[in-house]
Design a protein around this motif. Structure first.
Motif, PDB file in Angstrom:
ATOM      1  N   PHE A 151     -37.954  40.894  21.197  1.00  0.00           N
ATOM      2  CA  PHE A 151     -37.808  39.723  22.019  1.00  0.00           C
ATOM      3  C   PHE A 151     -39.019  38.888  22.314  1.00  0.00           C
ATOM      4  CE2 PHE A 151     -37.467  37.191  25.844  1.00  0.00           C
ATOM      5  CZ  PHE A 151     -36.890  36.047  25.291  1.00  0.00           C
ATOM      6  N   ASP A 152     -40.026  39.741  22.927  1.00  0.00           N
ATOM      7  CA  ASP A 152     -41.122  39.487  23.454  1.00  0.00           C
ATOM      8  C   ASP A 152     -41.955  38.754  22.360  1.00  0.00           C
ATOM      9  OD1 ASP A 152     -40.693  40.093  26.148  1.00  0.00           O
ATOM     10  OD2 ASP A 152     -41.378  42.162  25.878  1.00  0.00           O
ATOM     11  N   GLN A 153     -42.131  39.466  21.154  1.00  0.00           N
ATOM     12  CA  GLN A 153     -42.584  38.956  20.125  1.00  0.00           C
ATOM     13  C   GLN A 153     -42.135  37.761  19.660  1.00  0.00           C
ATOM     14  OE1 GLN A 153     -42.100  41.585  16.263  1.00  0.00           O
ATOM     15  NE2 GLN A 153     -44.267  40.813  15.708  1.00  0.00           N
ATOM     16  N   ILE A 154     -40.655  37.615  19.455  1.00  0.00           N
ATOM     17  CA  ILE A 154     -40.127  36.382  19.040  1.00  0.00           C
ATOM     18  C   ILE A 154     -40.561  35.143  19.861  1.00  0.00           C
ATOM     19  CG2 ILE A 154     -38.084  35.231  18.712  1.00  0.00           C
ATOM     20  CD1 ILE A 154     -38.729  37.235  16.376  1.00  0.00           C
ATOM     21  N   TYR A 155     -40.742  35.658  21.247  1.00  0.00           N
ATOM     22  CA  TYR A 155     -40.771  34.692  22.477  1.00  0.00           C
ATOM     23  C   TYR A 155     -42.190  33.951  22.166  1.00  0.00           C
ATOM     24  CZ  TYR A 155     -40.741  32.454  26.955  1.00  0.00           C
ATOM     25  OH  TYR A 155     -41.063  31.364  27.863  1.00  0.00           O
ATOM     26  N   GLU A 156     -43.174  34.810  21.844  1.00  0.00           N
ATOM     27  CA  GLU A 156     -44.678  34.488  21.576  1.00  0.00           C
ATOM     28  C   GLU A 156     -44.627  33.469  20.479  1.00  0.00           C
ATOM     29  OE1 GLU A 156     -47.582  35.198  22.917  1.00  0.00           O
ATOM     30  OE2 GLU A 156     -46.329  35.495  24.690  1.00  0.00           O
ATOM     31  N   TYR A 157     -43.954  33.843  19.339  1.00  0.00           N
ATOM     32  CA  TYR A 157     -43.871  32.912  18.296  1.00  0.00           C
ATOM     33  C   TYR A 157     -43.156  31.367  18.562  1.00  0.00           C
ATOM     34  CZ  TYR A 157     -44.066  37.100  15.050  1.00  0.00           C
ATOM     35  OH  TYR A 157     -44.537  38.058  14.257  1.00  0.00           O
ATOM     36  N   TYR A 158     -42.449  31.340  19.580  1.00  0.00           N
ATOM     37  CA  TYR A 158     -41.712  30.282  20.118  1.00  0.00           C
ATOM     38  C   TYR A 158     -42.693  29.412  21.009  1.00  0.00           C
ATOM     39  CZ  TYR A 158     -38.240  27.348  22.360  1.00  0.00           C
ATOM     40  OH  TYR A 158     -37.551  26.157  22.780  1.00  0.00           O
TER      41      TYR A 158
END
Length: 202
Positions: free
Chosen positions: A47-54
């Motif tokens: 999730f943290d990685q996906i949130y960074e993309y966002y």
């Protein structure tokens, strides 16, 4: 592993091996690879990685990384929210939500928060068929969502947009019975007046 152990000599040829032997080994190795496709391990997205993309606006990367994971295996609903907010293709969101919904009829409120985002997009894009379908699901199962009243109102708007005024009026009445704030109350009143005008225009 058995394949690697059984064919270790082919992958790591012994010193002083003849060219003819190396060639023969390469041919055999190619044959095994062609007949036995290698399955590479898949890793869940973080999730943290996906949130960074966002946060960085890398929405294409976010969608490519999260879409296949959401459609199989255990669902991270926080990732689902970011996916729905980032996916440009409404049909793909529909497929992803359907895949998750059909795996289990019991989902937490955050799933229906994602459905609410879908309903908003469907209303703007005038996608009345998937909007109506998910609106009905949201009405029946989405009471745990913090956006429940707004979602039911949006469902009524989708029905109004499709000119199904009778159904829209029925859903509007249900939306009015749900606890809501003054801002939503004004929007409900506007929809009610619009429905009345539509009836008068018939």
């Amino acid at each position: 592993m058995r394949f690697l152990e059984r064919n270790r000599a082919l992958i790591f040829p012994v010193p002083h091996r003849s060219r003819k032997g190396i060639l023969r080994g390469a041919i055999v190795l190619f044959f095994y690879l062609a007949q036995s496709p290698i399955v590479f391990p898949t890793y869940g997205v973080d999730f943290d990685q996906i949130y960074e993309y966002y946060k960085k606006g890398n929405y294409d990367v976010l969608v490519r990384a999260s879409r296949p994971v959401l459609r199989k295996g255990e669902v991270d609903y926080k990732i689902l929210l970011l996916y729905v907010a980032s996916e440009p293709n409404l049909e793909e969101i529909d497929k992803t939500l359907t895949s998750i919904f059909e795996r289990s009829k019991k989902h937490p409120g955050i799933f229906y928060n994602a459905v609410y985002l879908f309903l908003e997009r469907a209303l703007v894009l005038e996608a009345t068929e998937p909007g109506g379908r998910w609106g009905k699901i949201f009405l029946e199962h989405g009471e745990s969502s913090v956006r429940y009243a707004e979602g039911v109102y949006t469902y009524a708007c989708i029905l109004y947009s499709s000119k199904d005024y009778e159904s829209a009026e029925g859903i509007l009445q249900k939306a009015k019975e749900i606890s809501h704030d003054a801002k939503l109350g004004k929007r409900l009143k506007i929809l009610e007046l619009s429905l009345q005008k539509s009836k008068e225009g018939k």
